[in-house]
Design an enzyme around this catalytic site. Structure first.
Site, PDB file in Angstrom:
ATOM      1  CB  CYS A 106      38.330 -38.245 -30.630  1.00 51.38           C
ATOM      2  SG  CYS A 106      39.436 -37.176 -31.564  1.00 51.38           S
ATOM      3  NE  ARG A 131      41.418 -44.246 -29.394  1.00 48.42           N
ATOM      4  CZ  ARG A 131      41.928 -45.480 -29.430  1.00 48.42           C
ATOM      5  NH1 ARG A 131      42.148 -46.121 -28.305  1.00 48.42           N
ATOM      6  NH2 ARG A 131      42.199 -46.062 -30.584  1.00 48.42           N
ATOM      7  CG  LEU A 132      33.828 -43.135 -30.991  1.00 44.19           C
ATOM      8  CD1 LEU A 132      32.992 -43.778 -29.882  1.00 44.19           C
ATOM      9  CD2 LEU A 132      32.914 -42.427 -31.983  1.00 44.19           C
ATOM     10  CB  ILE A 163      37.628 -45.650 -34.993  1.00 37.93           C
ATOM     11  CG1 ILE A 163      36.536 -44.709 -34.456  1.00 37.93           C
ATOM     12  CG2 ILE A 163      37.254 -46.195 -36.367  1.00 37.93           C
ATOM     13  CD1 ILE A 163      35.152 -45.295 -34.404  1.00 37.93           C
ATOM     14  CG  ASN A 174      37.302 -34.987 -34.605  1.00 37.60           C
ATOM     15  OD1 ASN A 174      36.972 -36.155 -34.678  1.00 37.60           O
ATOM     16  ND2 ASN A 174      36.442 -34.005 -34.812  1.00 37.60           N
ATOM     17  CG  ASP A 222      43.830 -42.622 -38.423  1.00 38.16           C
ATOM     18  OD1 ASP A 222      43.826 -42.947 -37.218  1.00 38.16           O
ATOM     19  OD2 ASP A 222      42.898 -41.963 -38.926  1.00 38.16           O
ATOM     20  CB  VAL A 259      14.421 -42.178 -38.622  1.00 38.30           C
ATOM     21  CG1 VAL A 259      15.290 -42.939 -37.644  1.00 38.30           C
ATOM     22  CG2 VAL A 259      15.133 -40.939 -39.148  1.00 38.30           C
ATOM     23  CB  SER A 262      26.061 -40.691 -44.495  1.00 34.19           C
ATOM     24  OG  SER A 262      24.803 -40.127 -44.776  1.00 34.19           O
ATOM     25  N   GLY A 263      25.725 -40.480 -47.519  1.00 30.40           N
ATOM     26  CA  GLY A 263      25.842 -40.022 -48.904  1.00 30.40           C
ATOM     27  C   GLY A 263      26.021 -38.538 -49.107  1.00 30.40           C
TER      28      GLY A 263
END
Length: 606
Positions: free
Chosen positions: A2, A47-48, A50, A72, A97, A279, A352-353
């Site tokens: 978010c 809010r996104l 999850i 966030n 959470d 990509v 991701s790394g």
């Protein structure tokens, strides 16, 4: 997850102003919105969704609503904390959470941050004491900005959220430009907007009675222990796998970014999502698609990939710089923007790394070549004076060798990018922008904390505090959230750091490889070829683009503009551009760094 924004201080039409501020960051949370206002504070949340999709909206409150939270990020040990807090009598209204933060603050106060495992930036408004408590995670994965103007404290996930507030004064910070030309990212704690600051990683902030206080609650400490190599390799593999499991917690689809490097390959091979995303560009030297596709096939995973068109990239540069909030010239931002857009079609969360290089010693700059090792056998009494002399020389062959061979990292290493030498940057600028902290003044406070450490540890420590936070993680957050996708970085985890801190230098960098023990651990999950493959690192063919007439003309229009004349000696920057265009020298990164600043400035100030 978010974005949030808000302010403390009396403001006319506070609810309307807050809504306008929230609309500036709707990309961070398109699913829903929530607000809290009283006569002192206004807190806004986008809010996104999850976790706990039905009941996870914010702001969140404690039982008597005396404390209000906007947050966030993700807390990966929230179930453990939740159980502890329930046993202490706290009553939870959701399964998110987020709620452990509000009850955790009630129970532990400011010590709460020391118990958290996750990525976070949050604000708690203590209504009884009229006190704000805010914090940012230990690595700086999630951004947090604040400013105190006209009696009002503004705070948020992105600077652009401050723009609608009537007390905010939008003014360029003249001191930020010169360091940016050297580092390629906004390296100062005060941003490109005068009076707007970043809350540093691993810090919390309190605001009460008009006073702002910052406190550091953690710092990375490397404490090598002598362990058999096979033991430490097994431990790395175990802690990485456990961290990836923890980072999978979600009620929505999870995918993985995948390049040709060992870091993202390790994550994908353990996570085994349904889809990986990659990509690249049509030139094979600037594409990781083939390697990513091969590994995905070996893992039985679908690789979703896309060849990027340079016209489309140039068309989006203004949007990219706007989303970054501050000018940023790392070319990898461009493919990352499109990678996040690609992934968002299928998933809401990606792993991701990022972070493995800083923790485990992965950068080539940390390594010492065979020639350098031989040179360093000479007495330091000989090498050091030669290094001092070399620093004063113009750019000649062998200069960097003598500097690195004769001087400690404090005197030459500033991180993974150096675009302009400091003197060259100063000569390009008009007088107003020459005055700023020197490179030495920027890096010295960090190096001063590790005076007794070896050279590799010193460089890692500097990268953890500057490069990682304000280049790698900043672009990861801003480019993913530009497309409403949450990016998680399981290597940047409290438990993984504990293991990385134990590695002797010989297991980080040696005559065999960089990130040596980590690569061996990755080999437990990956084919040998993938575990040992060198990082390409989102290569972008900007040096070729600038030699094409249509892109040259676009950049030229910026360099010759009245806008550019405010900041730069236009004759000099045009010489940089023309020398590159005509093939006399490779000035691509220098040209790009100036170009990105001018695009950003035009977007925010013209």
């Amino acid at each position: 997850m978010c974005g949030f924004t808000g302010f403390i201080g009396e403001t006319k039409n506070s609810s309307t102003v807050l809504e306008e501020m929230m609309n500036q960051i709707i990309h961070r949370g398109p699913d829903s919105a929530g607000i809290f206002t009283d006569n002192k504070a206004a807190l806004g949340f986008r809010r996104l969704s999850i976790i706990d999709l039905e009941a996870g909206s914010q702001p969140l409150y404690n039982e008597d609503e005396s404390c209000v939270l906007i947050f966030n990020g993700e807390i990966y040990n929230f179930m453990q904390l939740r159980e502890e807090l329930i046993l202490k009598g706290h009553v939870f209204a959701t399964h998110t959470d987020s709620e452990v933060l509000i009850h955790g603050y009630e129970e532990y106060g400011e010590k709460l941050v020391e118990r958290l495992r996750g990525m976070f930036a949050f604000v708690i408004w203590d209504r009884k004491n009229e006190k704000l408590f805010a914090a940012r995670d230990m690595f700086g994965i999630k951004p947090f900005y604040y400013t105190h103007m006209n009696g009002t404290l503004l705070f948020g996930s992105e600077i652009k959220s401050f723009l609608p507030h009537p007390h905010f004064i939008k003014e360029l910070n003249e001191k930020a430009l010169k360091p940016y030309l050297t580092f390629q990212f906004p390296v100062l704690n005060e941003t490109f907007f005068k009076g707007v600051f970043k809350l540093p990683a691993a810090h919390y902030m309190t605001y009460q009675n008009g006073n702002i206080d910052l406190h550091q609650y953690w710092t990375p400490e490397f404490q090598p222990t002598e362990q058999p190599l096979d033991e430490i390799v097994t431990e790395i593999d175990q802690v990485v796998r456990e961290s990836i499991r923890a980072h999978q917690i979600s009620d929505v689809k999870v995918g993985s970014f995948l390049s040709s490097g060992v870091d993202s390959s390790y994550v994908a091979s353990v996570l085994k999502p349904n889809k990986t995303f990659t990509v690249g560009f049509s030139d094979k030297n600037f594409s990781e698609i083939d390697n990513a596709r091969t590994l995905s096939e070996e893992l039985g995973i679908e690789n979703v990939n896309q060849i990027l068109d340079p016209d489309r990239c140039f068309d989006k540069l203004e949007d990219i710089q706007y989303m970054m909030d501050e000018p940023h010239s790392n070319p990898s931002i461009v493919p990352l923007y499109f990678l996040a857009e690609l992934a968002r079609r299928d998933v809401t969360v990606v792993l991701s790394g990022e972070g493995a290089d800083e923790l485990f010693g992965g950068y080539a700059e940390y390594d010492t070549t065979a020639a350098m090792k031989k040179y360093k056998k000479l007495p330091k009494l000989i090498r050091q004076p030669l290094g001092v002399i070399a620093k004063r020389l113009p750019e000649v062959r062998g200069k960097n060798f003598l500097i690195k061979g004769g001087l400690s990292p404090e005197n030459w290493f500033i991180g993974q990018a150096k675009i302009f030498e400091e003197k060259e940057a100063s000569n390009l600028l008009t007088n107003v922008y020459k005055s700023s902290p020197t490179v030495r003044e920027i890096v010295k406070p960090v190096y001063d904390r590790v005076k007794q450490e070896d050279d590799v540890t010193k460089m890692q420590y500097l990268d953890l505090h500057l490069w990682l936070v304000d280049d790698i993680l900043l672009k990861a957050d801003k480019m993913s959230m530009a497309h409403s996708i949450e990016l998680r970085v399981p290597f940047l985890d409290r438990e993984v750091m504990k293991t990385a801190a134990k590695l002797p230098v010989k297991y980080r960098i040696n005559g065999i490889d960089t990130k040596y023990a980590f690569r061996l651990a990755a080999g437990k999950a990956l084919p040998k070829e993938s575990a040992n493959r060198k990082k390409i690192g989102f290569p972008v063919p900007i040096r070729h683009w600038i030699k094409e007439e249509k892109y040259y003309e676009k950049i030229k229009s910026y360099f010759e503009s009245a806008q550019a004349a405010q900041f730069f000696n236009q004759k000099d920057i045009m010489a940089l551009l023309n020398d590159h265009y005509q093939g006399k020298t490779n000035n691509a990164r220098k040209v790009w760094t100036i170009f990105m600043f001018l695009i950003w400035h035009k977007k925010y100030f013209n």
